[in-house]
Design a protein around this motif. Sequence first.
Motif, mmCIF file in Angstrom:
data_model
loop_
_atom_site.group_PDB
_atom_site.id
_atom_site.type_symbol
_atom_site.label_atom_id
_atom_site.label_comp_id
_atom_site.label_asym_id
_atom_site.label_seq_id
_atom_site.Cartn_x
_atom_site.Cartn_y
_atom_site.Cartn_z
ATOM 1 N N GLN A 7 20.419 5.519 15.379
ATOM 2 C CA GLN A 7 20.838 5.765 14.000
ATOM 3 C C GLN A 7 20.964 4.472 13.190
ATOM 4 N N LYS A 8 20.978 3.329 13.852
ATOM 5 C CA LYS A 8 21.123 2.064 13.142
ATOM 6 C C LYS A 8 19.962 1.808 12.178
ATOM 7 N N TRP A 9 18.788 2.369 12.448
ATOM 8 C CA TRP A 9 17.658 2.155 11.556
ATOM 9 C C TRP A 9 17.877 2.804 10.191
ATOM 10 N N LEU A 10 18.780 3.762 10.123
ATOM 11 C CA LEU A 10 19.041 4.454 8.851
ATOM 12 C C LEU A 10 19.911 3.622 7.922
ATOM 13 N N THR A 11 20.652 2.664 8.483
ATOM 14 C CA THR A 11 21.626 1.922 7.666
ATOM 15 C C THR A 11 21.335 0.441 7.601
ATOM 16 N N ARG B 208 11.290 10.565 11.745
ATOM 17 C CA ARG B 208 12.480 11.365 11.449
ATOM 18 C C ARG B 208 12.171 12.409 10.373
ATOM 19 N N PRO B 209 12.995 13.424 10.262
ATOM 20 C CA PRO B 209 12.767 14.456 9.249
ATOM 21 C C PRO B 209 12.719 13.916 7.824
ATOM 22 N N ASP B 210 13.412 12.794 7.560
ATOM 23 C CA ASP B 210 13.396 12.225 6.212
ATOM 24 C C ASP B 210 12.179 11.340 5.958
ATOM 25 N N GLY B 211 11.255 11.246 6.939
ATOM 26 C CA GLY B 211 10.036 10.465 6.753
ATOM 27 C C GLY B 211 10.092 9.049 7.258
ATOM 28 N N LEU B 212 11.213 8.621 7.841
ATOM 29 C CA LEU B 212 11.313 7.250 8.358
ATOM 30 C C LEU B 212 10.629 7.173 9.719
ATOM 31 N N ARG B 213 9.639 6.306 9.807
ATOM 32 C CA ARG B 213 8.927 6.086 11.064
ATOM 33 C C ARG B 213 9.389 4.767 11.682
ATOM 34 N N PRO C 38 2.977 -0.695 -13.077
ATOM 35 C CA PRO C 38 2.655 0.504 -12.320
ATOM 36 C C PRO C 38 3.042 1.761 -13.065
ATOM 37 N N ALA C 39 2.299 2.833 -12.824
ATOM 38 C CA ALA C 39 2.625 4.112 -13.434
ATOM 39 C C ALA C 39 3.976 4.578 -12.922
ATOM 40 N N GLY C 40 4.758 5.175 -13.802
ATOM 41 C CA GLY C 40 6.033 5.739 -13.382
ATOM 42 C C GLY C 40 7.190 4.769 -13.463
ATOM 43 N N GLY C 41 7.003 3.646 -14.163
ATOM 44 C CA GLY C 41 8.131 2.755 -14.378
ATOM 45 C C GLY C 41 8.116 1.533 -13.495
ATOM 46 N N ALA C 42 9.293 1.003 -13.204
ATOM 47 C CA ALA C 42 9.445 -0.259 -12.484
ATOM 48 C C ALA C 42 8.939 -0.139 -11.059
ATOM 49 N N PRO C 43 8.427 -1.247 -10.508
ATOM 50 C CA PRO C 43 7.924 -1.221 -9.135
ATOM 51 C C PRO C 43 9.058 -1.051 -8.142
ATOM 52 N N GLU C 44 8.696 -0.571 -6.950
ATOM 53 C CA GLU C 44 9.668 -0.483 -5.877
ATOM 54 C C GLU C 44 10.104 -1.890 -5.474
ATOM 55 N N THR C 45 11.322 -2.015 -5.018
ATOM 56 C CA THR C 45 11.782 -3.294 -4.495
ATOM 57 C C THR C 45 12.183 -3.096 -3.043
ATOM 58 N N SER C 46 12.135 -4.173 -2.304
ATOM 59 C CA SER C 46 12.459 -4.093 -0.886
ATOM 60 C C SER C 46 13.838 -4.672 -0.637
ATOM 61 N N ALA C 47 14.622 -3.972 0.193
ATOM 62 C CA ALA C 47 15.934 -4.486 0.564
ATOM 63 C C ALA C 47 15.826 -5.523 1.678
ATOM 64 N N ASP C 48 14.664 -5.662 2.264
ATOM 65 C CA ASP C 48 14.501 -6.552 3.416
ATOM 66 C C ASP C 48 13.115 -7.183 3.391
ATOM 67 N N PRO C 49 12.799 -7.961 2.342
ATOM 68 C CA PRO C 49 11.432 -8.454 2.176
ATOM 69 C C PRO C 49 10.955 -9.373 3.281
ATOM 70 N N ASP C 50 11.850 -10.089 3.940
ATOM 71 C CA ASP C 50 11.421 -11.025 4.984
ATOM 72 C C ASP C 50 11.677 -10.500 6.388
ATOM 73 N N GLY C 51 12.135 -9.255 6.494
ATOM 74 C CA GLY C 51 12.309 -8.649 7.804
ATOM 75 C C GLY C 51 13.526 -9.114 8.582
ATOM 76 N N VAL C 52 14.416 -9.894 7.962
ATOM 77 C CA VAL C 52 15.568 -10.418 8.692
ATOM 78 C C VAL C 52 16.446 -9.285 9.210
#
Length: 419
Positions: free
Chosen positions: A413-417, A374-379, A270-284
């Motif tokens: 606020q738990k969704w932020l952490t 949220r203001p930081d873009g988290l839906r 991908p352009a711009g370097g390494a691909p994004e990685t997910s901290a929660d790929p399986d939704g656990v």
Amino acid sequence: MPSEQPFEAPFEDGLGEALRRTGETFAPTDRAALVDAGLTRGRRRVARRRAATVTGSVLALAAVGIGGAYGGGLLGGGQGGGHGETSVAAPDPTPTGPAPTADADLIAILTRLLPGGELKNPSTNTSDTPGYRSVRGVFDDGKGDAEISVGLTRADGTDANQQVTCPDKVFNAYDDCAETELADGSRLMVFQGYEYPDRREDTKNWRAVLLTSDGFLVDASEYNAPAEKGAEISRADPPLNPAQLKTLVTSDAWRAPLNELPTRPSPRPPAGGAPETSADPDGVNTRKTLVSLLPAGLKVTDDGGQEGFGYLVVDDGKGLSYVQVNVQPGMSDDAGALFPGATTLPDGTLLKTTKKAGEKGVGGIKMWTADTLRPDGLRVVISAFNAADQVSPATRGNPALTMKQLTAIATSQKWLTRT
């Protein structure tokens, strides 16, 4: 463990149609939160990320599905995708090597492997996807015409395992599904379900999918009608029973055309370097966070999910209620399209609440939703239903969660952490 993606009938003629079907059902078809611009944006982001890590697999489409879904099959009926009914060209043989399997030979293999009867109007299909071939026809055993098709492809990438994993019954009402590991290390799934998971038509779709130990997929589908869609049912069940479907896909007769399939090229980085990685790929972690935010008195009877999505089936003693949540970062650009007229909370979060009928056309289903940005873009979008899923009759008058409770969960606020 059942696949946590909606399970659709096989897709027509390769990846292009598969992506179309997945776009219709991935994150679960019933995920209202992914409707509109948010869904489009989220799928593009996931597709870009997964494309860099799944090594160009046709089955990368499963990543954008859950649901499904669950990724669709390798091929489907009739006139799909705009591809012609010709053979997929195999690599040029070496001067001393065998000739590639011709279209007529592919048809002959399918014909020979079927029980007594006639294969009418047989054809082979081409695809824009390298390393894919398919053959289909209408099988007549004297008990009613039935479409039968077999797709062959290379199973590059880890998402191939989703093709041989039974779907989640929360998203797909089916009659039976079995997963088996064979003696040679291959994996087999035999599925007995319906063309439409919501049963809006009674066309049955029975499938057998084989993932070979050396990295190929053989996917057979059959119907109790002469076409996958748009044809009247011609018989009670598809013609091949589960044992016969297993015999069809495990036959050594497919080995030659499988070995001729070209290898797909590796994707460009991908352009711009390494691909994004997910901290929660399986939704656990998404599910754990959702469970932790439930009000007292709710018992969780089922759960599932994938990256950025989780669902629970809860029971408060008054009937089952399906609850789903979507968590999507980076959605600020879509605020105008997604939240017109929304309420702005003191911390700047946008909130939109809705009460409407379920989206699957089942009478009596209610869907209550709290959608936040949220203001930081988290839906964070959470919906609750007055049924155990969206394709079964209502189990109660209203969802188990009130709109006030849904709003409290979505704005936590738990969704932020979550990690």
